[in-house]
Design an enzyme around this catalytic site. Sequence first.
Site, mmCIF file in Angstrom:
data_model
loop_
_atom_site.group_PDB
_atom_site.id
_atom_site.type_symbol
_atom_site.label_atom_id
_atom_site.label_comp_id
_atom_site.label_asym_id
_atom_site.label_seq_id
_atom_site.Cartn_x
_atom_site.Cartn_y
_atom_site.Cartn_z
ATOM 1 N N LYS A 193 0.857 -1.191 0.000
ATOM 2 C CA LYS A 193 0.000 0.000 0.000
ATOM 3 C C LYS A 193 0.889 1.236 0.000
ATOM 4 O O LYS A 193 1.936 1.229 0.658
ATOM 5 C CB LYS A 193 -0.837 0.020 1.277
ATOM 6 C CG LYS A 193 -2.136 -0.745 1.203
ATOM 7 C CD LYS A 193 -2.893 -0.533 2.500
ATOM 8 C CE LYS A 193 -4.338 -0.927 2.414
ATOM 9 N NZ LYS A 193 -5.014 -0.751 3.721
ATOM 10 N N SER A 213 -9.126 4.463 7.262
ATOM 11 C CA SER A 213 -8.047 5.449 7.358
ATOM 12 C C SER A 213 -8.039 6.355 6.120
ATOM 13 O O SER A 213 -7.864 7.569 6.235
ATOM 14 C CB SER A 213 -6.703 4.741 7.508
ATOM 15 O OG SER A 213 -6.715 3.939 8.654
HETATM 16 N N1 COA Z 1 -12.231 0.292 12.233
HETATM 17 C C1 COA Z 1 -12.002 1.184 11.282
HETATM 18 N N2 COA Z 1 -11.262 0.953 10.184
HETATM 19 C C2 COA Z 1 -10.748 -0.259 10.060
HETATM 20 C C3 COA Z 1 -10.944 -1.259 11.004
HETATM 21 C C4 COA Z 1 -11.722 -0.942 12.141
HETATM 22 N N3 COA Z 1 -11.968 -1.834 13.083
HETATM 23 N N4 COA Z 1 -10.312 -2.355 10.602
HETATM 24 C C5 COA Z 1 -9.733 -2.063 9.431
HETATM 25 N N5 COA Z 1 -9.994 -0.783 9.114
HETATM 26 C C6 COA Z 1 -9.592 -0.103 7.878
HETATM 27 C C7 COA Z 1 -8.211 0.448 7.906
HETATM 28 O O1 COA Z 1 -8.190 1.783 8.342
HETATM 29 C C8 COA Z 1 -7.795 0.318 6.465
HETATM 30 O O2 COA Z 1 -8.268 1.439 5.741
HETATM 31 P P1 COA Z 1 -7.529 1.941 4.415
HETATM 32 O O3 COA Z 1 -7.577 0.812 3.434
HETATM 33 O O4 COA Z 1 -8.346 3.091 4.028
HETATM 34 O O5 COA Z 1 -6.119 2.295 4.822
HETATM 35 C C9 COA Z 1 -8.557 -0.925 5.972
HETATM 36 O O6 COA Z 1 -9.604 -1.085 6.883
HETATM 37 C C10 COA Z 1 -7.786 -2.214 5.973
HETATM 38 O O7 COA Z 1 -6.696 -2.065 6.804
HETATM 39 P P2 COA Z 1 -5.919 -3.063 7.702
HETATM 40 O O8 COA Z 1 -6.761 -3.696 8.742
HETATM 41 O O9 COA Z 1 -4.754 -2.312 8.157
HETATM 42 O O10 COA Z 1 -5.573 -4.229 6.710
HETATM 43 P P3 COA Z 1 -4.668 -4.202 5.459
HETATM 44 O O11 COA Z 1 -5.474 -4.796 4.371
HETATM 45 O O12 COA Z 1 -4.052 -2.887 5.203
HETATM 46 O O13 COA Z 1 -3.496 -5.190 5.893
HETATM 47 C C11 COA Z 1 -2.562 -7.332 6.682
HETATM 48 C C12 COA Z 1 -3.758 -6.547 6.155
HETATM 49 C C13 COA Z 1 -1.487 -6.482 7.272
HETATM 50 C C14 COA Z 1 -3.099 -8.260 7.745
HETATM 51 C C15 COA Z 1 -2.030 -8.189 5.500
HETATM 52 O O14 COA Z 1 -1.663 -7.326 4.447
HETATM 53 C C16 COA Z 1 -0.824 -9.027 5.920
HETATM 54 O O15 COA Z 1 -0.969 -10.014 6.617
HETATM 55 N N6 COA Z 1 0.373 -8.625 5.482
HETATM 56 C C17 COA Z 1 1.614 -9.336 5.768
HETATM 57 C C18 COA Z 1 2.059 -10.159 4.561
HETATM 58 C C19 COA Z 1 1.319 -11.476 4.497
HETATM 59 O O16 COA Z 1 1.352 -12.298 5.398
HETATM 60 N N7 COA Z 1 0.650 -11.691 3.351
HETATM 61 C C20 COA Z 1 -0.084 -12.903 3.104
HETATM 62 C C21 COA Z 1 -1.483 -12.801 3.616
HETATM 63 S S1 COA Z 1 -2.382 -14.270 3.253
#
Ligand code: COA
Length: 162
Positions: A41, A129
């Site tokens: 991202k 976010s």
């Molecule tokens: N309340 C409000 N907003 C929320 C929320 C909550 N409870 N939970 C999630 N969000 C929002 C976040 O603000 C974010 O918004 P944005 O997209 O506008 O920035 C969105 O939801 C998703 O964010 P997040 O929960 O941070 O997840 P992500 O998709 O960015 O990351 C990981 C997910 C880090 C778990 C995943 O990428 C990961 O595991 N990465 C490591 C590499 C890996 O193992 N990959 C293989 C996976 S199978």
Amino acid sequence: MRVGVYPGTFDPITNGHLDIIERALNIFDKVVVAIAIDNMKNSFFTIEERVSLLEEVLKPYGDKIEVDVFSGLSINYIKEKNSNVLIRGLRALSDFEYEYQLSHMNKSLDKSVETMFLMTSVQYAFVSSSLIKQIISLGGELKDFLPTVVEEKIKEKFKESI
Ligand code: COA
């Protein structure tokens, strides 16, 4: 000691994330809030800024919280933290498909890993976010969805970029 790991981008932490963290603390002795740096991202805040915001917002929870950064797969990282539980928040139906994919993919990589979903509280079900950053950049006020320190930091960063 039961340790849960809450991975995410946290760009930045919102009250929606905080709600999940507080509720996870009722289940786990310790929650590791971990910023994933390999999730492709484009981020608004640097890693250092996100760590510093998380540390400041989560200071009241003391040593029940650890703020960390990780690279690589989350299934490998959680073992380093002596955990086998990934914590994720579910907002609307739209989150389900993505989270379903992640949790099954993680499970097929490592059977011992469990993903625990907490339903995001209804007042944060539509928070993200990106949306928050967009609204603040356009002059909107969003006090109910963000810790004050985070709101100030977003405003400051937008001012710097003008
Ligand atoms: N309340 C409000 N907003 C929320 C929320 C909550 N409870 N939970 C999630 N969000 C929002 C976040 O603000 C974010 O918004 P944005 O997209 O506008 O920035 C969105 O939801 C998703 O964010 P997040 O929960 O941070 O997840 P992500 O998709 O960015 O990351 C990981 C997910 C880090 C778990 C995943 O990428 C990961 O595991 N990465 C490591 C590499 C890996 O193992 N990959 C293989 C996976 S199978």
